[in-house]
Design an enzyme around this catalytic site. Structure first.
Site, short mmCIF file in Angstrom:
data_model
loop_
_atom_site.label_atom_id
_atom_site.label_comp_id
_atom_site.label_asym_id
_atom_site.label_seq_id
_atom_site.Cartn_x
_atom_site.Cartn_y
_atom_site.Cartn_z
N HIS A 72 -14.15 10.12 63.88
CA HIS A 72 -13.62 9.01 64.71
C HIS A 72 -13.40 7.77 63.77
O HIS A 72 -14.14 7.26 63.03
CB HIS A 72 -14.31 8.73 65.72
CG HIS A 72 -14.41 9.63 66.82
ND1 HIS A 72 -14.86 9.54 68.28
CD2 HIS A 72 -13.87 11.10 66.86
CE1 HIS A 72 -14.81 10.49 69.02
NE2 HIS A 72 -14.15 11.33 68.02
N TYR A 195 -16.99 2.54 75.59
CA TYR A 195 -18.41 1.97 76.09
C TYR A 195 -17.93 1.11 76.94
O TYR A 195 -17.14 0.12 76.72
CB TYR A 195 -19.12 1.09 75.06
CG TYR A 195 -19.85 1.89 73.76
CD1 TYR A 195 -21.34 1.89 73.90
CD2 TYR A 195 -19.38 2.62 72.92
CE1 TYR A 195 -22.03 2.62 72.95
CE2 TYR A 195 -20.08 3.21 71.95
CZ TYR A 195 -21.35 3.36 71.83
OH TYR A 195 -22.10 4.07 71.00
N PRO A 283 -30.46 3.83 72.95
CA PRO A 283 -29.43 4.88 72.52
C PRO A 283 -28.06 4.18 72.23
O PRO A 283 -27.04 4.68 71.83
CB PRO A 283 -29.33 5.91 73.13
CG PRO A 283 -30.04 5.33 74.62
CD PRO A 283 -31.05 4.37 74.09
N LYS A 287 -28.23 5.17 66.82
CA LYS A 287 -28.76 4.89 65.58
C LYS A 287 -30.07 5.87 65.24
O LYS A 287 -30.67 5.66 64.14
CB LYS A 287 -29.38 3.35 65.42
CG LYS A 287 -28.14 2.41 65.28
CD LYS A 287 -27.22 2.73 64.03
CE LYS A 287 -26.04 1.78 64.23
NZ LYS A 287 -25.04 2.58 63.07
N TYR A 375 -21.99 -0.43 63.35
CA TYR A 375 -21.90 0.94 63.72
C TYR A 375 -21.58 2.11 62.70
O TYR A 375 -22.50 3.08 62.92
CB TYR A 375 -20.62 0.84 64.81
CG TYR A 375 -20.87 1.84 65.88
CD1 TYR A 375 -21.33 1.60 66.80
CD2 TYR A 375 -20.13 2.99 65.62
CE1 TYR A 375 -21.43 2.56 68.17
CE2 TYR A 375 -20.05 3.95 66.58
CZ TYR A 375 -20.86 3.79 67.91
OH TYR A 375 -20.95 4.75 68.73
#
Length: 380
Positions: A72, A195, A283, A287, A375
């Site tokens: 991604h 998200y 979560p 990570k 990220y």
């Protein structure tokens, strides 16, 4: 029996460490209290940082990940009825890979067994006496003498519990919400992770394969699954995510409490803690597994320096080196969690502040870059 490094736990941390040590010519024995089938079917996180995916390639276990995993180049933040894409690749030059933790574990187990290296399942460690591991397998008691012990057996494992009182300092935060998660036989409704911040609470759209999705809803702690029949779950997901979800068979479901936890130091004498044995992160930032892998990379290099160069400088700095990353990851994970979850008791002011934060992150190149850098994974 005797070995150079005894590894407690055959999760990602223990197995990656064993692979790294083997490549450095260091003997290790891995002890896992669960069965192989249990370990390989244990569903966990599925987002690999750029560096984690690269390391699996370097270790010779990345072929299936590259073939079946999904690379991604961005993620989406949804709020206020609209989606806003964070272009990870454009902002950092790096990507993430969606590939289930249990698939990583399968690949590492297969590689270790193919090399005919010691990996013992259903071998429950019952005692840690300095660098001696006592364990029971098939009703028979064994002793494994080691130069060093690596505790990679999770937050409730025996390695950390075996340390004397006062050996560690702990820091913990229990978050006032939980996640109701499902694994469903349903095609992905978006090409990347989504998200969502919604007035009814947070939601996450993820995937394991193109036909298997992982979906989460923010719920109060103590939520009972019996109160959430399939129809209610799908209705709530559609409301919060605002995506064209296709209902499918729910393969797994569960409620996960959310907490942050860390111990200092991550070492006591010749016992080293890594992964969930040393720290837990929410979560939201994806990570947990990546942080465990980062720990054992540091530990493997330190052990290699001990045996190859006869220096313990890296072993002595192991805890401090790891904890710098641990606390950066704790900061990021807590920031993501706070920004995306609806807080009980929040008034209109708090709600509008969160929307403003999200708008800033998605409109400011500098803010979006900060999110993207964390990220995809901070540099070593």
């Amino acid at each position: 029996m005797r070995t150079q490094v005894g590894i407690v736990g055959a999760g990602p941390a223990g197995l990656v460490l064993a692979r790294l040590l083997h490549r450095a010519g260091i003997d290790a024995v891995v002890l896992e209290r669960r069965s192989r089938s249990y370990v390989e079917s244990r569903v966990r996180a599925g987002v690999l940082e750029h560096g984690t995916a690269q390391l699996l390639d370097e270790l010779g276990v990345g072929q299936r990940m590259r073939r079946e995993g999904m690379e991604h180049r961005g993620i989406e933040l949804r709020f206020g009825g609209a989606g806003h894409r964070i272009d990870l690749a454009a902002l950092t030059g790096k990507t993430i890979t969606v590939y289930g933790q249990q698939e990583v574990v399968k690949d590492l187990i297969a590689a270790r067994l193919a090399d005919d290296l010691p990996l013992h399942f259903e071998a429950e460690v019952t005692g840690v006496d300095g660098t001696v591991l006592e364990y029971r397998q098939n009703g028979v008691r064994h002793r494994l003498e080691c130069d060093f012990v690596a505790g990679c057996d999770g937050s409730h494992g025996v390695a950390r519990m075996a340390l004397p009182d006062g050996a560690l300092r702990t820091a913990e935060r229990v978050h006032p919400y939980a996640w109701l998660g499902i694994l469903a036989r349903s095609p992905a409704a978006a090409e990347e992770l989504v998200y969502a911040y919604h007035e009814r609470g947070f939601a996450l759209h993820s995937m394991r394969t193109p036909d298997i999705t992982r979906l989460y809803l923010q719920v109060p702690p103590g939520t009972e699954l019996a109160d959430w029949p399939d129809a209610r779950i799908w209705d709530e997901l559609r409301t919060r995510l605002d995506l064209p979800l296709q209902e499918g068979e729910i393969l797994e479901r569960g409620v996960t409490a959310m907490r942050s936890f860390a111990v200092e130091p991550m070492r006591h004498d010749k016992l080293f803690l890594a992964g969930d044995a040393a720290h837990i992160v929410p979560p939201t930032g994806a990570k947990g597994m990546n942080l465990a892998v980062a720990d054992v990379r540091v530990l493997a290099e330190a052990l290699a320096a001990h045996y190859r160069d006869h220096t313990d400088e890296l072993l002595d700095s192991y805890s401090a080196t790891c904890l710098r990353r641990v606390w950066q990851v704790q900061r990021f994970s807590n920031w993501m969690t706070t920004m995306l979850h609806r807080h009980d008791g929040d008034d209109e002011f708090g709600h509008r502040v969160q929307l403003a934060e999200l708008e800033y992150v998605t409109r400011s190149t500098a803010a979006a870059t900060t999110l993207a850098e964390n990220y995809v994974g901070l540099p070593r």
